[in-house]
Design a protein around this motif. Structure first.
Motif, PDB file in Angstrom:
ATOM      1  N   VAL A  77      -5.770  -2.736  -0.409  1.00 18.24           N
ATOM      2  CA  VAL A  77      -5.163  -3.997  -0.834  1.00 18.24           C
ATOM      3  C   VAL A  77      -6.062  -5.159  -0.417  1.00 18.24           C
ATOM      4  O   VAL A  77      -6.290  -6.085  -1.196  1.00 18.24           O
ATOM      5  N   SER A  81       0.828  -1.211   0.000  1.00 17.07           N
ATOM      6  CA  SER A  81       0.000   0.000   0.000  1.00 17.07           C
ATOM      7  C   SER A  81       0.861   1.260   0.000  1.00 17.07           C
ATOM      8  O   SER A  81       0.515   2.249  -0.637  1.00 17.07           O
ATOM      9  N   LYS A 141      -4.309   2.992   0.957  1.00 12.64           N
ATOM     10  CA  LYS A 141      -4.332   2.459   2.320  1.00 12.64           C
ATOM     11  C   LYS A 141      -4.334   0.930   2.261  1.00 12.64           C
ATOM     12  O   LYS A 141      -4.746   0.354   1.244  1.00 12.64           O
ATOM     13  N   ASN A 142      -3.916   0.302   3.344  1.00  6.47           N
ATOM     14  CA  ASN A 142      -3.811  -1.157   3.295  1.00  6.47           C
ATOM     15  C   ASN A 142      -5.173  -1.822   3.107  1.00  6.47           C
ATOM     16  O   ASN A 142      -5.266  -2.904   2.546  1.00  6.47           O
TER      17      ASN A 142
END
Lengths: 190, 190
Positions: free
Chosen positions: A44, A34, A40-41
């Motif tokens: 993902v 990310s 942002k994660n």
DNA sequence: AGGAAAACTTACTAATAGGTAAGTTATTAT
DNA sequence: ATAATAACTTACCTATTAGTAAGTTTTCCT
């Protein structure tokens, strides 16, 4: 069919591939991906529910790739040695970026992987091994290649030389990889 | 409480070795070690300040081991092929426990390691490679072995066959390893 | 027996891991 | 134009990680 940012998913796969070949499966995180993608994660996680799913997709991606390559090699009007060269070149490229083959990378972390991935990896290995074996067998039949082992065993020797060759190159340098590469060719050249 | 365990330090090394060969460096934790030893993780930190120190000690341990082996092989009144067999046997044993060679394991995680460890690993590789190379060169000189590559290149081929051979065996089974093992011998046998 | 040193345990960190629920913005199809 | 949906962000959560400071127990040495 097309979405807002259609290549985010592909980008994740691309970066994941890089990360696994450079650092290894257990050494990279969604945060790494990310960060590089400036998302942002959770984004993902949107594309790949978990690390397992990402790895599955990654391996499937390789399978698709190699399946294509296998077809092309079959159809191509190339000498066996040239086909082999095309295959070997992939490893040479890996070597140049201090990366290792995904099979080797996954093999090292194998005992930490879920069964689903293990099965997919077996599929990938069988595909790649089969491709090399076929190339060798054909080359031998046409008299373009000469070796005493069975095509399957010779394929095993070549694959292990290459897989560990790029691993070794990280530590003791690219010269060792080059020596291995040349020796592989000599072993099967008439 | 009870029994004093003076070899805790050695036990940590033993278990660490096992873990790194089975799961990989980035996939085991101090908790894994302390659990198996029935101590607290702070006890592991007492013997090895950090994971880096543990890995360093581990690699040094291998260096000591191989240095001893190198001496013994030099002195032993054995044919070159028997010496080679002794070396190969280590890999066969690894294979039987679904473990991989520590060099291969570390090579896969190489880009996540501190420089100190990287240097120590180079030392280990040079030692092992040198040992195999020497055995091959001697065997050739005495007419016990026959191969066309230079001893160094032949050593590279053998090492990579073995290192990746045990990795591959995890995935596609021990038969492949056995095929590789036998082919290695055939390659250098007169 | 008594003190020092070694070998721990207890009891914490701070950072990162993978992951999720709920809300927001952008894109597309109708 | 708008509803549906795809592609996110925000804001969390829990578990685990490596690591540490301070206190306790065990062993060694004299």
């Amino acid at each position: 069919m097309s979405a807002r940012n259609t290549d985010t998913k592909e980008e994740i796969l691309r970066i994941g591939k890089q990360l696994i070949q450079f650092y290894g499966y257990n050494a990279f995180s969604y945060a790494d991906i990310s960060r590089e993608l400036n998302v942002k994660n959770a984004a993902v996680h949107y594309h790949f529910r978990g690390k397992e799913d990402l790895l599955m997709a990654l391996v499937q991606n390789y399978i698709d790739n190699y399946q294509l390559m296998a077809q092309q090699l079959k159809a191509a009007p190339l000498k066996a040695i040239a086909k082999l060269d095309k295959f070997i070149e992939r490893y040479t490229l890996l070597c140049e970026t201090d990366s290792i083959c995904i099979i080797g990378s996954i093999a090292s972390d194998y005992n930490t992987l879920p069964d689903s991935v293990k099965e997919k990896v077996t599929e990938l290995i069988n595909l790649v091994m089969g491709m090399v074996e076929l190339t060798l067998a054909e080359g031998k039949r046409k008299g373009e290649l000469v070796f005493t082992e069975s095509p399957k065993t010779q394929a095993l020797l070549i694959m292990t030389n290459l897989a560990a060759g790029v691993q070794l190159a990280r530590i003791s340098g690219k010269k060792d990889y080059e020596a291995i590469r040349k020796a592989i060719i000599r072993q099967v050249k008439s």
